[in-house]
Structures are given as C-alpha cells and as structure tokens.
Design a protein around this motif. Structure first.
Motif, PDB file in Angstrom:
ATOM      1  N   SER A  65      34.041  37.111  -3.108  1.00  0.00           N
ATOM      2  CA  SER A  65      34.202  35.970  -2.154  1.00  0.00           C
ATOM      3  C   SER A  65      35.679  35.588  -1.431  1.00  0.00           C
ATOM      4  N   GLN A  66      35.854  34.759  -0.825  1.00  0.00           N
ATOM      5  CA  GLN A  66      37.110  34.892   0.059  1.00  0.00           C
ATOM      6  C   GLN A  66      38.576  34.674  -0.778  1.00  0.00           C
ATOM      7  N   ARG A  67      38.414  33.814  -2.021  1.00  0.00           N
ATOM      8  CA  ARG A  67      39.428  33.824  -2.725  1.00  0.00           C
ATOM      9  C   ARG A  67      39.498  34.398  -4.336  1.00  0.00           C
ATOM     10  N   GLN A  68      38.094  34.961  -4.664  1.00  0.00           N
ATOM     11  CA  GLN A  68      38.017  35.360  -5.879  1.00  0.00           C
ATOM     12  C   GLN A  68      37.000  36.849  -5.880  1.00  0.00           C
ATOM     13  N   VAL A  69      37.414  37.479  -6.925  1.00  0.00           N
ATOM     14  CA  VAL A  69      36.681  38.603  -7.301  1.00  0.00           C
ATOM     15  C   VAL A  69      36.170  38.457  -8.873  1.00  0.00           C
ATOM     16  N   ILE A  70      34.962  38.555  -8.883  1.00  0.00           N
ATOM     17  CA  ILE A  70      34.402  38.352 -10.248  1.00  0.00           C
ATOM     18  C   ILE A  70      33.641  39.830 -10.572  1.00  0.00           C
ATOM     19  N   ALA A  92      42.082  46.545 -19.826  1.00  0.00           N
ATOM     20  CA  ALA A  92      42.023  47.530 -18.850  1.00  0.00           C
ATOM     21  C   ALA A  92      41.248  47.677 -17.703  1.00  0.00           C
ATOM     22  N   VAL A  93      40.015  46.910 -17.604  1.00  0.00           N
ATOM     23  CA  VAL A  93      39.338  46.945 -16.531  1.00  0.00           C
ATOM     24  C   VAL A  93      39.951  45.927 -15.667  1.00  0.00           C
ATOM     25  N   LEU A  94      40.520  45.120 -16.118  1.00  0.00           N
ATOM     26  CA  LEU A  94      40.964  43.792 -15.359  1.00  0.00           C
ATOM     27  C   LEU A  94      42.272  44.476 -14.405  1.00  0.00           C
ATOM     28  N   ALA A  95      43.186  45.265 -15.103  1.00  0.00           N
ATOM     29  CA  ALA A  95      44.383  45.871 -14.696  1.00  0.00           C
ATOM     30  C   ALA A  95      43.869  46.710 -13.521  1.00  0.00           C
ATOM     31  N   ALA A  96      42.741  47.707 -13.908  1.00  0.00           N
ATOM     32  CA  ALA A  96      42.572  48.546 -12.941  1.00  0.00           C
ATOM     33  C   ALA A  96      41.764  47.972 -11.490  1.00  0.00           C
ATOM     34  N   GLU A 139      43.396  48.232  -7.631  1.00  0.00           N
ATOM     35  CA  GLU A 139      42.588  48.470  -6.562  1.00  0.00           C
ATOM     36  C   GLU A 139      42.723  47.470  -5.392  1.00  0.00           C
ATOM     37  N   VAL A 140      42.751  46.237  -5.746  1.00  0.00           N
ATOM     38  CA  VAL A 140      42.878  45.058  -4.895  1.00  0.00           C
ATOM     39  C   VAL A 140      44.394  45.053  -4.354  1.00  0.00           C
ATOM     40  N   GLU A 141      45.199  45.361  -5.145  1.00  0.00           N
ATOM     41  CA  GLU A 141      46.521  45.338  -4.410  1.00  0.00           C
ATOM     42  C   GLU A 141      46.587  46.528  -3.700  1.00  0.00           C
ATOM     43  N   ALA A 154      44.187  37.209  -0.008  1.00  0.00           N
ATOM     44  CA  ALA A 154      44.183  38.012  -1.279  1.00  0.00           C
ATOM     45  C   ALA A 154      43.267  37.027  -2.460  1.00  0.00           C
ATOM     46  N   PRO A 155      42.249  38.008  -3.128  1.00  0.00           N
ATOM     47  CA  PRO A 155      41.478  37.198  -3.930  1.00  0.00           C
ATOM     48  C   PRO A 155      42.194  37.219  -5.352  1.00  0.00           C
ATOM     49  N   GLU A 156      41.671  36.290  -6.271  1.00  0.00           N
ATOM     50  CA  GLU A 156      42.044  36.541  -7.790  1.00  0.00           C
ATOM     51  C   GLU A 156      40.990  37.340  -8.361  1.00  0.00           C
ATOM     52  N   VAL A 157      41.071  37.895  -9.221  1.00  0.00           N
ATOM     53  CA  VAL A 157      40.266  38.645  -9.984  1.00  0.00           C
ATOM     54  C   VAL A 157      40.029  38.359 -11.391  1.00  0.00           C
TER      55      VAL A 157
END
Length: 218
Positions: free
Chosen positions: A166-171, A186-190, A194-196, A203-206
C-alpha cells in the motif's frame, strides 16, 4: 516542454520532447497525474444526484402548474413538512436520516479534500532535485519483486509468500514448510534492504507475518 516519466508494470510511458529535466514543473505535474487518482467518478455521481433532484422538482412544479395530481408530493406540501420538522416524524427515523446524510456528505467532503492515490510509487527518490527522469511503478510489480526476495530469504516456494503493498505499508505473509522454521528477522531485513534499494516514494513501512502452521513441502 521538457521532462519525461516512465511507468513500469503497466507498460505505459508518458514523455515530452527535450532533455530529461527533473526540475521542470511539467515533470512534477506529470508524476502527480500518474500517481494520483481522478475525482471524475465522485463528481459524476454528485452531478447525477443533483440533476435527478432538480429534474424531479421541475416535474412536480410542471404537474402542479397544469392542475394534475402530484407524482409523489406537491412542492408546497413538501416545503411545509420540511419547515415543520421534527413534527410528524419519529425522532429515531429523523436521527437515522440525518446520520445517513452526514455520512454521504462526509464521503463527498473527504473525496474533495483528501489526495487520491493510485496503486503506484515513484522510484529513485530525489528526481526532482537531481534532474534525473522519474520512474513510476505499479504496486503489483513492487509486490512481485519483494515476494521473490522474501521467498529466497525464507527458503520457501512462491505459493508460500504473499506480499501486500500500500502507500505507507508493505505486509509480507509467509507460510513456512512443516518442520523447517523461518527466520522472521532475516526475511524482514532482506525485504527492508530491497525496499531501500528501490528508494520508493512514499517510503513504506515493512511488516512480516509468519504463519504459526506450516505447509507440507513438495
């Protein structure tokens, strides 16, 4: 007119002749048009409602002028009942009608003042200051790329990863394979890396959700 915008994911490209100049006001206008949704639908609905009410009022006035019985209610009687409110109507019904009208008005108001957004992001942040061409990408393409990165980090099949952008979030939703634990950090960091690298704007929050129950591996 200078400036260019590329839209990835929908195979569409918007461009203008001349050099690629991100500082051009035309570039900003094109990017805004590509990333924001139109208000045409809401405007059409409002126009149809107003036209229907005006047409009905004109019809009732014409029927009354030629001495025929009204279709629903005479304009004079309707005006008298409106001025006599809340007499003659249940307070509960009056409150329900008022709440519905307030909700409809709020929907139109928010659609008029809130910025509408398409399911797209701008890549390579800072294009407006650096003079680089702007690239607009569909959220579906972003989700596909992030799902691949999450799948590799979690060591699962493509069917076990679902990404919602979405605009502000990646789930990121991951279903591990039975007997094989998934390192959520580890998945969160990867995915964050990629988002960075994409430099999405906004910029969305993961967020990562690892299902408590696994699936049988193939």
């Amino acid at each position: 007119m200078s400036g260019s915008v590329e839209t990835r994911g929908s195979d569409a490209r918007v461009g203008r002749g001349g050099r690629h100049n991100g500082r051009s006001p035309d570039m900003a206008r094109i990017v805004r048009r590509e990333t924001r949704s139109t208000r045409a639908g809401v405007a059409i609905v409002a126009a149809v409602v107003v036209m229907a009410l005006a047409g009905y009022g004109l019809l009732e006035a014409a029927v009354h002028a030629i001495g025929q019985p009204p279709w629903l209610i005479e304009p004079q009687v309707a005006a008298e009942r409106l001025t006599a409110l809340p007499a003659g109507i249940s307070p509960l019904l009056l409150g329900a009608i008022g709440a519905v009208l307030a909700m409809v008005g709020l929907v139109f108001f928010l659609n008029g003042v809130a910025p509408g957004r398409r399911a797209r992001h701008t890549l390579a942040g800072g294009w407006l200051e650096s003079g680089r061409p702007a690239v607009v990408i569909d959220d579906e393409v972003i989700a596909s790329s992030l799902a691949r990165r999450a799948r590799l980090a979690a060591n699962v099949t493509p069917e076990q990863v679902m990404v919602v952008v979405s605009q502000r979030q990646v789930i990121v939703n991951v279903r591990p394979t039975s007997g094989v634990p998934v390192e959520g950090d580890a998945v969160l960091a990867a995915v964050r890396e990629e988002v960075e690298q994409m430099a999405l704007d906004p910029a969305p929050e993961v967020r990562i959700n690892v299902a408590p129950s696994g699936v049988v591996g193939a």
